[in-house]
Write an enzyme that holds these catalytic residues in place. Structure first.
Site, PDB file in Angstrom:
ATOM      1  N   GLN A 268      60.300  32.720   5.882  1.00  0.00           N
ATOM      2  CA  GLN A 268      61.512  33.543   5.751  1.00  0.00           C
ATOM      3  C   GLN A 268      62.270  33.224   4.470  1.00  0.00           C
ATOM      4  O   GLN A 268      62.845  34.109   3.844  1.00  0.00           O
ATOM      5  CB  GLN A 268      62.415  33.363   6.968  1.00  0.00           C
ATOM      6  CG  GLN A 268      61.830  33.908   8.246  1.00  0.00           C
ATOM      7  CD  GLN A 268      61.362  35.344   8.086  1.00  0.00           C
ATOM      8  OE1 GLN A 268      62.165  36.260   7.904  1.00  0.00           O
ATOM      9  NE2 GLN A 268      60.053  35.553   8.145  1.00  0.00           N
ATOM     10  N   HIS A 271      61.624  35.334   1.312  1.00  0.00           N
ATOM     11  CA  HIS A 271      62.094  36.719   1.184  1.00  0.00           C
ATOM     12  C   HIS A 271      63.108  36.853   0.049  1.00  0.00           C
ATOM     13  O   HIS A 271      62.985  37.702  -0.808  1.00  0.00           O
ATOM     14  CB  HIS A 271      62.726  37.195   2.487  1.00  0.00           C
ATOM     15  CG  HIS A 271      61.735  37.771   3.448  1.00  0.00           C
ATOM     16  ND1 HIS A 271      61.043  38.935   3.198  1.00  0.00           N
ATOM     17  CD2 HIS A 271      61.327  37.350   4.671  1.00  0.00           C
ATOM     18  CE1 HIS A 271      60.244  39.200   4.214  1.00  0.00           C
ATOM     19  NE2 HIS A 271      60.395  38.257   5.123  1.00  0.00           N
ATOM     20  N   GLU A 336      67.646  36.209  13.995  1.00  0.00           N
ATOM     21  CA  GLU A 336      66.706  37.328  13.945  1.00  0.00           C
ATOM     22  C   GLU A 336      65.357  36.914  14.528  1.00  0.00           C
ATOM     23  O   GLU A 336      64.809  37.579  15.402  1.00  0.00           O
ATOM     24  CB  GLU A 336      66.545  37.767  12.482  1.00  0.00           C
ATOM     25  CG  GLU A 336      65.519  38.878  12.278  1.00  0.00           C
ATOM     26  CD  GLU A 336      65.268  39.157  10.804  1.00  0.00           C
ATOM     27  OE1 GLU A 336      64.714  40.233  10.507  1.00  0.00           O
ATOM     28  OE2 GLU A 336      65.604  38.300   9.953  1.00  0.00           O
ATOM     29  N   HIS A 337      64.805  35.801  14.039  1.00  0.00           N
ATOM     30  CA  HIS A 337      63.536  35.271  14.530  1.00  0.00           C
ATOM     31  C   HIS A 337      63.775  33.884  15.122  1.00  0.00           C
ATOM     32  O   HIS A 337      64.315  33.010  14.445  1.00  0.00           O
ATOM     33  CB  HIS A 337      62.510  35.130  13.403  1.00  0.00           C
ATOM     34  CG  HIS A 337      62.278  36.390  12.627  1.00  0.00           C
ATOM     35  ND1 HIS A 337      62.824  36.600  11.373  1.00  0.00           N
ATOM     36  CD2 HIS A 337      61.555  37.495  12.921  1.00  0.00           C
ATOM     37  CE1 HIS A 337      62.440  37.787  10.929  1.00  0.00           C
ATOM     38  NE2 HIS A 337      61.670  38.356  11.844  1.00  0.00           N
ATOM     39  N   ASP A 370      55.520  39.758  12.161  1.00  0.00           N
ATOM     40  CA  ASP A 370      55.872  40.641  11.050  1.00  0.00           C
ATOM     41  C   ASP A 370      54.825  41.724  10.838  1.00  0.00           C
ATOM     42  O   ASP A 370      55.140  42.798  10.320  1.00  0.00           O
ATOM     43  CB  ASP A 370      56.007  39.833   9.750  1.00  0.00           C
ATOM     44  CG  ASP A 370      57.408  39.286   9.545  1.00  0.00           C
ATOM     45  OD1 ASP A 370      58.316  39.694  10.299  1.00  0.00           O
ATOM     46  OD2 ASP A 370      57.586  38.449   8.640  1.00  0.00           O
ATOM     47  N   HIS A 429      92.310  71.091  34.012  1.00  0.00           N
ATOM     48  CA  HIS A 429      91.179  70.382  34.612  1.00  0.00           C
ATOM     49  C   HIS A 429      91.250  70.487  36.143  1.00  0.00           C
ATOM     50  O   HIS A 429      90.254  70.772  36.813  1.00  0.00           O
ATOM     51  CB  HIS A 429      91.205  68.895  34.216  1.00  0.00           C
ATOM     52  CG  HIS A 429      90.650  68.601  32.865  1.00  0.00           C
ATOM     53  ND1 HIS A 429      91.253  69.005  31.711  1.00  0.00           N
ATOM     54  CD2 HIS A 429      89.527  67.920  32.482  1.00  0.00           C
ATOM     55  CE1 HIS A 429      90.551  68.587  30.669  1.00  0.00           C
ATOM     56  NE2 HIS A 429      89.485  67.932  31.107  1.00  0.00           N
TER      57      HIS A 429
END
Length: 441
Positions: A268, A271, A336-337, A370, A429
């Site tokens: 990661q 990235h 996230e992971h 992934d 109504h």
């Protein structure tokens, strides 16, 4: 020079403050980007194709003086198929296997998302109808890197959901088309591919232009300009999420090869410099081994500079009191992971409430998810896993309530509704409900 990755110990004072620092980090929004994106979107909304053409020629450096018309940016289905046929057999087979697995998972997901109806004793029928979106736009990054896996993960769930038209936009800087991206589009069932990108592509999908029909939802990752544009057009169209930097959190009991964990952190961190990679472990000696593995393996990485910056700025090796405490911290981080690299990962997974995706056991590296495990790799980041879910078939469907009130049901429900409506001061109504009531004997 050895990398300076922060090390924390939950038994020492100041740990919570250090953890709060990790949790509080936000990539932030550049004011200049917001201003630029607002201008581009307004221009696309006003001038349509002419604006998209101008910005794409300029930003993507389209060769030979640029394209003269929007049709030049369209890629035919025949070209997509040719890209697939022209791939080396290993790449083609890998894409096809990944696509098959992703499709199989999302078809299972669709089976769990069926509508329903039920009939009450008085004959009133209530229920829910699920229908796919008519048209979606998929943004696929181009430029520094190409992501055929992103094509599969975004397009296949839309196709499985039954979306009628899937429009993919992908920038091609300097006019260079990535053949694996085009091949992935052929495999995933993309309806139309347009080689435009940036905020102008988001604007074209959201507002529509002379040559591009507006979509109902835009999904897919992009750079800061794309994220800012998606944020601004939300409400005009749906969006999947505003994705932040990549994250991995590894919970390890000290039984996994430290080289494996180090490389998982790298997966990661490579990235970008803003990615976050954190290890939680109760074994101080094991953490030291992971640190040694990081120092040993880092020089072998082509993206060494990016990994080093990411780990130094946002990485951490944290000694916790126990795996139970590691789970508590994991829930606070809502990564996230989340890898649970332990002898009995399931017992710790049961304690996790917040994570985009959980990878259980030492053989479940995040990198497999992934590409080819099957579940979607488009995941909530920046702690939004506390309230958000991975991209899925449900993101390409909408639900409509079914209400078929019987005459008998109207007698009961009408009195209840009228009472509540009068209480809210909404006489029309109340009268609407009362007009359907039979006179009392």
């Amino acid at each position: 020079m050895p990398i300076q990755i922060r090390k924390l110990d939950s038994s020492q004072d100041g740990f919570q403050q250090s953890l709060d620092t990790l949790l509080a980090f936000e990539a932030g929004t550049d004011a200049a980007i917001e201003t630029s994106v607002a201008k581009i979107l307004a221009d696309v909304k006003t001038r349509g194709d002419a604006a998209v053409l101008e910005y794409t020629n300029r930003f993507d450096r389209i060769p030979h003086g640029g394209a003269a018309e929007m049709a030049a940016f369209d890629i035919s289905q025949a070209e997509l198929q040719a890209a697939l046929n022209g791939l080396p057999s290993a790449q083609r087979e890998a894409l096809q296997i990944a696509a098959q697995r992703i499709r199989a998972f999302h078809e299972r997901q669709r089976e769990e998302l069926r509508g329903f109806t039920y009939t009450e004793p008085d004959g009133t029928v209530l229920g829910q109808k699920i229908t796919p979106l008519d048209r979606v736009g998929i943004y696929v990054p181009g430029g520094k890197a190409a992501y055929p896996s992103s094509v599969l993960m975004n397009a296949i769930p839309a196709h499985v959901a039954g979306v009628g038209e899937i429009i993919m936009v992908v920038p091609t800087p300097d006019g260079v088309k990535n053949q694996m991206v085009l091949a992935a589009a052929a495999i995933a069932g993309v309806t139309r591919v347009i080689t435009i990108g940036g905020a102008q592509a988001v604007g074209a999908l959201a507002y529509g232009t002379q040559s591009i029909t507006a979509v109902d939802k835009i999904v897919g990752p992009g750079n800061a300009y794309v994220a800012a544009a998606k944020r601004r057009v939300f409400g005009i169209v749906g969006i999947d999420m505003i994705a932040g930097p990549s994250e991995i959190l590894v919970l390890c009991d000290g039984t996994t090869d430290p080289d494996w964990v180090a490389m998982d952190l790298f997966s990661q961190a490579e990235h970008d410099e803003l990615a976050q990679a954190i290890l939680l472990c109760p074994d101080a000696a094991y953490i030291a081994k992971v640190e040694e593995s990081i120092a040993k393996l880092l020089p072998t990485m082509p993206r060494q500079a990016t990994i080093s910056t990411s780990l130094a700025d946002r990485g951490a090796l944290i000694k916790v009191r126990s795996m139970e405490e590691a789970c508590e911290i994991a829930n606070a981080i809502a990564a996230e992971h989340l890898e649970i690299s332990a002898e009995n990962p399931q017992q710790w997974a049961e304690r996790i409430r917040h994570a985009g995706a959980m990878f259980l056991g030492r053989f479940s590296s995040e990198s497999l998810g992934d590409y080819c495990c099957g579940p979607n790799h488009v995941l909530p980041t920046s702690r939004t896993a506390r309230f958000s879910s991975p991209l899925g078939v449900y993101d390409f469907q909408k639900r409509s309530s079914i209400i078929h009130v019987s005459e008998a049901g109207a007698q009961t429900l009408g009195r209840v509704a009228a009472t509540l409506a009068y209480g809210e001061g909404l006489q029309a109504h109340a009268r609407s409900a009362e007009l359907r009531l039979k006179p009392q004997p």
